[in-house]
Write a protein that holds these residues in place. Structure first.
Motif, PDB file in Angstrom:
ATOM      1  N   GLN A  12       0.684  -1.320  -0.040  1.00 21.91           N
ATOM      2  CA  GLN A  12      -0.162   0.046   0.131  1.00 21.91           C
ATOM      3  C   GLN A  12       1.222   1.064   0.052  1.00 21.91           C
ATOM      4  O   GLN A  12       1.709   1.301   0.712  1.00 21.91           O
ATOM      5  CB  GLN A  12      -0.760  -0.235   1.290  1.00 21.91           C
ATOM      6  CG  GLN A  12      -1.642   1.299   1.210  1.00 21.91           C
ATOM      7  CD  GLN A  12      -2.532   0.971   2.566  1.00 21.91           C
ATOM      8  OE1 GLN A  12      -2.757  -0.120   3.205  1.00 21.91           O
ATOM      9  NE2 GLN A  12      -3.352   2.226   3.072  1.00 21.91           N
ATOM     10  N   TYR A  14       0.572   4.399   1.086  1.00 26.87           N
ATOM     11  CA  TYR A  14       0.448   5.360   2.249  1.00 26.87           C
ATOM     12  C   TYR A  14      -0.135   4.543   3.436  1.00 26.87           C
ATOM     13  O   TYR A  14      -1.516   4.501   3.526  1.00 26.87           O
ATOM     14  CB  TYR A  14      -0.271   6.623   2.015  1.00 26.87           C
ATOM     15  CG  TYR A  14       0.453   7.769   1.062  1.00 26.87           C
ATOM     16  CD1 TYR A  14      -0.264   7.940  -0.073  1.00 26.87           C
ATOM     17  CD2 TYR A  14       1.439   8.565   1.365  1.00 26.87           C
ATOM     18  CE1 TYR A  14       0.239   8.454  -1.066  1.00 26.87           C
ATOM     19  CE2 TYR A  14       2.025   9.111   0.358  1.00 26.87           C
ATOM     20  CZ  TYR A  14       1.721   9.375  -0.853  1.00 26.87           C
ATOM     21  OH  TYR A  14       2.089  10.297  -1.614  1.00 26.87           O
ATOM     22  N   LEU A  16       0.836   5.797   6.318  1.00 30.32           N
ATOM     23  CA  LEU A  16       0.398   6.531   7.485  1.00 30.32           C
ATOM     24  C   LEU A  16      -0.134   8.046   6.673  1.00 30.32           C
ATOM     25  O   LEU A  16      -0.183   7.875   5.554  1.00 30.32           O
ATOM     26  CB  LEU A  16       1.891   7.371   8.023  1.00 30.32           C
ATOM     27  CG  LEU A  16       2.509   6.376   9.052  1.00 30.32           C
ATOM     28  CD1 LEU A  16       3.979   6.887   9.082  1.00 30.32           C
ATOM     29  CD2 LEU A  16       1.895   6.403  10.073  1.00 30.32           C
ATOM     30  N   PRO A  17      -1.020   8.884   7.473  1.00 34.49           N
ATOM     31  CA  PRO A  17      -1.721   9.911   6.760  1.00 34.49           C
ATOM     32  C   PRO A  17      -0.681  10.777   5.992  1.00 34.49           C
ATOM     33  O   PRO A  17       0.604  10.951   6.695  1.00 34.49           O
ATOM     34  CB  PRO A  17      -2.228  10.738   7.870  1.00 34.49           C
ATOM     35  CG  PRO A  17      -2.360   9.586   9.143  1.00 34.49           C
ATOM     36  CD  PRO A  17      -1.550   8.712   8.681  1.00 34.49           C
ATOM     37  N   VAL A  18      -1.025  11.328   5.116  1.00 26.56           N
ATOM     38  CA  VAL A  18       0.021  12.333   4.341  1.00 26.56           C
ATOM     39  C   VAL A  18       0.422  13.507   5.076  1.00 26.56           C
ATOM     40  O   VAL A  18       1.581  13.838   4.956  1.00 26.56           O
ATOM     41  CB  VAL A  18      -0.632  12.953   2.973  1.00 26.56           C
ATOM     42  CG1 VAL A  18       0.208  13.590   2.229  1.00 26.56           C
ATOM     43  CG2 VAL A  18      -1.142  11.589   2.375  1.00 26.56           C
ATOM     44  N   ASP A  19      -0.245  14.060   6.005  1.00 27.59           N
ATOM     45  CA  ASP A  19      -0.006  15.236   6.663  1.00 27.59           C
ATOM     46  C   ASP A  19       0.715  14.678   8.041  1.00 27.59           C
ATOM     47  O   ASP A  19       0.111  13.892   8.770  1.00 27.59           O
ATOM     48  CB  ASP A  19      -1.219  16.111   7.218  1.00 27.59           C
ATOM     49  CG  ASP A  19      -0.970  17.257   8.007  1.00 27.59           C
ATOM     50  OD1 ASP A  19       0.120  17.493   8.216  1.00 27.59           O
ATOM     51  OD2 ASP A  19      -1.965  18.131   8.097  1.00 27.59           O
ATOM     52  N   ASP A  22      -1.169  14.600  11.530  1.00 24.68           N
ATOM     53  CA  ASP A  22      -2.138  13.405  11.683  1.00 24.68           C
ATOM     54  C   ASP A  22      -1.561  12.298  12.185  1.00 24.68           C
ATOM     55  O   ASP A  22      -2.280  11.051  12.571  1.00 24.68           O
ATOM     56  CB  ASP A  22      -3.074  13.333  10.587  1.00 24.68           C
ATOM     57  CG  ASP A  22      -3.778  14.575  10.270  1.00 24.68           C
ATOM     58  OD1 ASP A  22      -4.131  15.156  11.075  1.00 24.68           O
ATOM     59  OD2 ASP A  22      -4.190  14.557   8.794  1.00 24.68           O
ATOM     60  N   TRP A  23      -0.315  12.048  12.191  1.00 27.46           N
ATOM     61  CA  TRP A  23       0.448  10.786  12.658  1.00 27.46           C
ATOM     62  C   TRP A  23       0.273  10.324  13.982  1.00 27.46           C
ATOM     63  O   TRP A  23       0.224   9.425  14.523  1.00 27.46           O
ATOM     64  CB  TRP A  23       1.906  10.796  12.396  1.00 27.46           C
ATOM     65  CG  TRP A  23       2.288  10.711  11.019  1.00 27.46           C
ATOM     66  CD1 TRP A  23       1.475  10.979   9.710  1.00 27.46           C
ATOM     67  CD2 TRP A  23       3.631  10.728  10.288  1.00 27.46           C
ATOM     68  NE1 TRP A  23       2.162  10.680   8.744  1.00 27.46           N
ATOM     69  CE2 TRP A  23       3.598  10.677   9.030  1.00 27.46           C
ATOM     70  CE3 TRP A  23       5.028  10.504  10.986  1.00 27.46           C
ATOM     71  CZ2 TRP A  23       4.718  10.787   8.168  1.00 27.46           C
ATOM     72  CZ3 TRP A  23       5.971  10.551  10.284  1.00 27.46           C
ATOM     73  CH2 TRP A  23       5.987  10.288   8.677  1.00 27.46           C
ATOM     74  N   SER A  26      -3.369  14.670  19.060  1.00 24.52           N
ATOM     75  CA  SER A  26      -3.322  15.881  19.278  1.00 24.52           C
ATOM     76  C   SER A  26      -2.746  16.234  20.710  1.00 24.52           C
ATOM     77  O   SER A  26      -1.906  17.232  20.643  1.00 24.52           O
ATOM     78  CB  SER A  26      -4.522  16.923  19.109  1.00 24.52           C
ATOM     79  OG  SER A  26      -5.437  16.505  20.040  1.00 24.52           O
TER      80      SER A  26
END
Length: 99
Positions: A12, A14, A16-19, A22-23, A26
């Motif tokens: 796959q 990605y 992890l999230p692209v941003d 968001d990894w 918060s």
């Protein structure tokens, strides 16, 4: 009950999230460490450090300080272990910006 096993798709693109924000959640301490170091005046360190010349471009002092504070808060003191974690752990990767 399902009649099959769930298998990961390791090809796959990605996982992890692209941003990078968001990894991690918060409320994770890594966000606090990065924000706290951003507020510090490290201009004396930056003025003493030679930029340019041979070799790779150095990391900014703020990145290295955030990395050390985060690593120490996690109980990691070994520079070699910190280096390995910068390749594998999301918190460390966030601090160094995938570098």
């Amino acid at each position: 009950m399902a009649g099959f096993f769930r298998a990961p798709d390791r090809r796959q693109r990605y996982l992890l999230p692209v941003d990078m924000m968001d990894w991690l959640p918060s409320g994770d301490i890594v966000h606090w460490v990065v924000d706290a170091v951003e507020l510090m005046d490290l201009s004396a360190f930056e003025a003493e450090h030679r930029v340019g010349g041979a070799g790779q471009v150095p990391f900014a002092p703020k990145v290295l300080l955030a990395l050390l504070i985060y690593a120490y808060s996690q109980g990691v003191r070994s520079s070699r272990k910190i280096e390995r974690l910068c390749e594998r752990d999301a918190g460390y990767r966030f601090i160094v910006g995938e570098q």
